[in-house]
Enzyme design. Structure first.
Site, PDB file in Angstrom:
ATOM      1  N   GLY A   1       0.837  -1.200   0.000  1.00  0.00           N
ATOM      2  CA  GLY A   1       0.000   0.000   0.000  1.00  0.00           C
ATOM      3  C   GLY A   1       0.864   1.238   0.000  1.00  0.00           C
ATOM      4  N   ASN A   2       0.307   2.364   0.331  1.00  0.00           N
ATOM      5  CA  ASN A   2       1.103   3.595   0.470  1.00  0.00           C
ATOM      6  C   ASN A   2       0.437   4.505   1.489  1.00  0.00           C
ATOM      7  OD1 ASN A   2      -0.714   5.550  -0.993  1.00  0.00           O
ATOM      8  ND2 ASN A   2      -0.387   4.034  -2.605  1.00  0.00           N
TER       9      ASN A   2
END
Ligand code: PMT
Length: 410
Positions: free
Chosen positions: A215-216
């Site tokens: 993810g980020n």
């Protein structure tokens, strides 16, 4: 202070709740009248222990009401709520703040708050322990998330004789905040009325196994701020959102996705009918070749993940654009080199590129603020701006509208 004169008489509902500061509401009535506002005072029953009803009626020139009963056959609370330019609660007790946050409507004032589409402002007045109590803090943040505006209390001597935060703001401060808010709402334009705006927001999660993902750090704040601004300005807004923990913008058509593929599918469906696409999501450039349907157990061996490139959603959509559509892309960069941004603008096929410098402290991912370098093809709209994401959202929409107006005249 000389109160500013407004051209047209606007109705302000002044709500008075039970607090020792209630007597100062009389000064507020005088300021509001001097500012050419029509003032209707609505008090809670308990407020009348601290607030002289008859004096308020003389000052305001209207009867003071506490209850919806006995107001006649018309549904006055609805009429008042809808006809008012603002509802101002001053002083606002801890109890009344809790009522507003819970959406209770057991007297005239709380009913007006629930029924009104006007701006609501409130000036808390209470003991410090009550103001700093977690319950009050939670209610204040709920109200804030609905754009109900707090005019914060000051530090000073309190009814108990102690000193601390909780003293109602000065009446001139309250009056100034109210005026500013009314002016802002009258200048709120509906310049996106009839337009369909498609916005992507938040991160994408690419699954590794049942529990892990790539993810980020995108929180969705920038995309959601854009959605809120577009809705306020009259647009029909669809938000395609990755996993975030924000309250969805009220009035948006929300589509929640996890992966870049899901985001692409959702955006593709809505893109052809949109007038404007704003791609604020932080899409993962890579996804896993294969993901495990169950949690991969530790087995004493190194684990090599093979990643493959995700489609470039924005560039793909931009290739299929129809005339009249405007596309704004975002770019998260560690340094803002103009040549690189121009290359990205061309590569993505967008009209405008809003680049964030993510190495700058307090901007970019997760923050409430941002610094954006905006560029367009002929550099006529290029500009850099810092500020709250909520304010930058309006600025970016202004730029999109300018771009559209210019394209029409070319
Ligand atoms: O969500 P917040 O915490 O408020 O933070 C806001 C933000 C920093 C995430 C936002 O302002 C932002 O910069 N979003 C874009 C981040 C990004 O993915 O930048 P990029 O340079 O990798 O991509 C450029 C553009 O292509 C972006 O519009 C992106 O959405 C799009 N893209 C990227 C990769 C991909 N596979 N498909 C895409 O469509």
């Amino acid at each position: 202070m000389a109160a500013n004169t407004v051209r047209e008489k606007k109705l302000v509902i002044l709500g008075v709740t039970a607090s020792i500061a209630a007597h100062r509401a009389l000064d507020l009535i005088r300021l509001l009248k001097a500012g050419n506002y029509d003032v209707k005072v609505v008090a809670t029953e308990n407020a009348l222990h601290f607030f002289p009803k008859e004096t308020a009626e003389v000052f305001s020139g209207n009867t003071l009401e506490t209850s919806a009963y006995g107001l006649g056959p018309r549904v006055s609370h609805v009429e008042w709520a809808q006809g008012a330019s603002a509802v101002l609660i001053a002083p606002a007790s801890a109890d009344f703040i809790a009522k507003m946050a819970l959406g209770l409507a057991d007297d005239l004032l709380s009913t007006i708050c629930l029924a009104s589409s006007a701006r609501i402002l409130f000036a808390p007045a209470m003991e410090e322990r009550m103001y700093t109590h977690p319950a009050t803090r939670a209610h204040l943040s709920t109200l804030k998330s609905w754009n109900v505006q707090e005019i914060p209390p000051e530090t000073g001597s309190l009814a108990s004789g102690r000193s601390g935060i909780g003293r109602m703001a000065g009446v001139e401060t309250i009056y100034a905040a109210l005026q500013k808010s009314i002016e802002a709402s009258s200048s709120d334009s509906r310049d996106l009325l009839g337009k369909k705006v498609l916005i992507s927001a938040g991160p994408t999660f690419e699954p590794i196994d049942q529990v892990r993902f790539i993810g980020n750090r995108s929180s969705g704040k920038m995309g959601y701020a854009l959605a809120e601004a577009a809705i306020r300005r009259g647009a029909a807004v669809t938000v395609v959102s990755g996993p975030v923990s924000l309250i969805p913008p009220s009035g948006a058509n929300m589509i929640c996705v996890e992966t870049a593929r899901e985001m692409q599918d959702a955006l593709s469906i809505h893109f052809h009918s949109a007038d404007i696409l704003i791609m604020a999501a932080a899409v993962s450039d890579y996804t896993t070749e294969n993901s495990f349907s169950q949690k991969k157990k530790k087995d004493g061996q190194d684990w090599h993940l093979h990643l493959k490139e995700n489609p470039d959603i924005l560039a793909t959509l931009a290739k299929s654009r129809r005339p009249g559509q405007t596309i704004m892309g975002f770019a998260a960069e560690t340094s803002l080199v103009k040549k690189d941004l121009q290359d990205k603008l061309l590569r993505k096929g967008v009209d405008l590129l809003a680049a964030n410098n993510i190495s700058e402290a307090g901007s970019g991912f997760g923050s409430d603020n941002n610094t954006i370098s905006l560029i367009d093809h002929d550099d006529s709209l290029s500009e850099e701006k810092s500020g709250k994401k909520k304010d930058l959202a309006d600025w970016l929409i202004d730029k999109i509208l300018l771009h559209r107006a210019r394209s029409l005249t070319q």
